[in-house]
Write an enzyme that holds these catalytic residues in place. Structure first.
Site, short mmCIF file in Angstrom:
data_model
loop_
_atom_site.label_atom_id
_atom_site.label_comp_id
_atom_site.label_asym_id
_atom_site.label_seq_id
_atom_site.Cartn_x
_atom_site.Cartn_y
_atom_site.Cartn_z
NE ARG A 15 -1.21 2.62 2.97
CZ ARG A 15 -0.86 3.75 3.39
NH1 ARG A 15 -0.82 4.56 2.54
NH2 ARG A 15 -0.28 3.64 4.74
CG ASP A 16 2.94 4.31 2.79
OD1 ASP A 16 2.63 5.46 2.32
OD2 ASP A 16 3.57 4.79 4.10
CG HIS A 207 4.26 4.90 9.25
ND1 HIS A 207 3.37 3.99 8.66
CD2 HIS A 207 4.54 5.58 8.26
CE1 HIS A 207 3.37 4.00 6.99
NE2 HIS A 207 4.01 5.19 7.19
CG HIS A 209 8.03 7.76 5.48
ND1 HIS A 209 7.68 8.06 4.20
CD2 HIS A 209 7.36 7.25 6.25
CE1 HIS A 209 6.55 7.36 4.15
NE2 HIS A 209 6.11 6.67 5.27
CB CYS A 240 10.21 10.62 -0.27
SG CYS A 240 9.59 12.39 0.62
CG ASN A 249 7.03 3.35 4.00
OD1 ASN A 249 6.43 3.48 2.84
ND2 ASN A 249 6.04 3.44 5.08
#
Lengths: 299, 299
Positions: A15-16, A207, A209, A240, A249
């Site tokens: 997903r991300d 979470h 990055h 990003c 991530n």
């Protein structure tokens, strides 16, 4: 070194990660990849997003992916849901856990969700209530916790206001997002110092990055505070959106590598993880940016 | 958060970085680059190496570089020296500080220096004694402290044996090298727990490589133990000779960025540092792999 013995990794690559990849991956390849991820020992995979395809074209096949993957009963398959309509699709696809999301900073929330923070709350409340009626747990993502691309630093009070509200609505877990990768270990320490007193530590995930390279240092600092759940994307997939070419991530393989080398268990097989990252490299026809994949690709 | 208020960065890019770059940089460009580095606020630059050009062709112009650069009186310009002959060249070029080196693991020492550890000691003793007579301080690099590419883990006792000897010979500072980037924060903690009791903390530097992505986490753990000196290479220049494509020294710009964001002073100007990294990118005609340069290059 009072670190947790076991850490749970929530894989957000499908997903991300994918939502930030330009090359559209065919549905069957996503399914194959998630099936391979399901064989690595991961216990949680965020498989897709039911956000309108207009916003995330890469994930417009959410229903097909959710219905197409083999469900390993030991794994929670989650999906991002923006509103009641997204929830209905997710329920129809029998997603195990629903993720809702909002920002802790007003401007990022407005740009990302097209609503003010106070207008977002009732939308999420409706989703959380409906999910509860369908006996689905809900995870709440809060973005820009350690900094906003438009507003700069966000006050801890402002972050807590949003988190408090989501917990009050009944979310099962809070995922605190360093959306643009600006958190330093000092900032993480100052934040967690208060957060672990305010919330049940078993319901907090971090979470990170890796935009500025500090993600694993921030994980280390979080472990010092007893945090036991982290989100990551295999291979550092995605990058990003605010700085194309920069890291997105934190990479699952880098995270796992550090944790295992610290004697912290994750239940995940590093070799199988590298295998799954290789598969995605073939699909994308480019090397994934994690450190482990750089070493693997050099061999 | 009992971290030091100020940290000293020892820039090893012109030596440890460049020696691992295949493209030969013309001497004048090296001089221009070191002059630009001298303007960033760095207080220590390892400018070159007097190892025989057969082993490091990139640095065969050591004398010309050492004599050609503008000497900022606030900066210590150091150079690597393998033996008495190298020392003579370094003294002739009026290098401020001499660096000697050896490994803590027998096999790496043998492959790198072509001598056993016990046969290396008298060679280094001679260099250290001669340097002292010329009133030059000596820095001692100890490699493979946290792991050897041939032997795997190296015992702390074995590392201490080598370090003890070098301190006894009179080195001014010990640089503990994670040559292949395998150290985890746990290993760093276990090592430093003993090392800071055994040695004067003001004489210990940590030299991390970022091969597996753990370098900044290891820096963070070292800060917890009060370590105040770190080696790094601007832009992550150089890479890893054991895994081409993988990361080498921790990047000075990434390190500085984290330290400054933790409120720790270095005296270095981040903007000027990025300027110097850009210059080297132009010389090498490729992007440097640090996180800060990825963000900079994306803008």
């Amino acid at each position: 070194m009072n670190w947790p013995e076991k850490v749970t990794i929530k894989e957000v690559g499908p997903r991300d990660g994918l939502q930030n990849e330009k090359v559209i991956i065919p549905t069957q390849r996503k399914i194959d990849w998630i099936n391979q991820l399901s064989d690595t020992g991961l216990s949680y995979i965020e498989a897709t997003s039911f956000v309108h395809p207009k916003w995330i074209p890469q994930l417009s096949d959410a229903v097909e992916v959710a219905k197409g993957i083999n469900r390993n009963p030991d794994i929670t398959y989650a999906a991002l849901v923006p509103n009641q309509r997204g929830l209905e699709s997710a329920l129809e696809a029998d997603i195990d856990e629903i993720s809702v999301f909002m920002s802790s900073s007003e401007t990022h929330n407005l740009k990302n969700i097209n609503k003010t923070i106070s207008d977002t709350f009732p939308v999420l409340k409706e989703v959380i209530d409906s999910a509860a009626r369908s006996r689905k747990s809900v995870r709440g993502y809060v973005s820009t916790v350690f900094g906003c691309p438009y507003e700069g630093e966000v006050s801890i009070e402002q972050v807590f206001k949003v988190c408090d509200q989501l917990f009050e609505y009944g979310i099962n877990e809070l995922s605190l997002g360093d959306t643009i990768g600006v958190a330093s270990p000092r900032q993480v320490a100052l934040f967690l110092e208060q957060a672990v007193k305010r919330y049940d530590i078993d319901r907090i995930a971090l979470h990170f990055h890796d935009t500025r390279g500090m993600a694993l240092a921030n994980v280390l600092k979080s472990l010092d505070y007893g945090i036991k759940t982290f989100d990551s994307a295999l291979g550092g997939l995605g990058g990003c959106p605010y700085a194309p070419g920069a890291s997105g991530n934190v990479a699952t393989d880098d995270l796992i590598h550090m944790l295992h080398n610290m004697g912290i268990h994750t239940g995940i097989d590093q070799g199988k993880l590298i295998g799954a990252a290789s598969m995605m490299q073939r699909f994308l026809e480019k090397p994934l940016p994690s450190h482990q994949m750089a070493v693997y690709n050099a061999q």
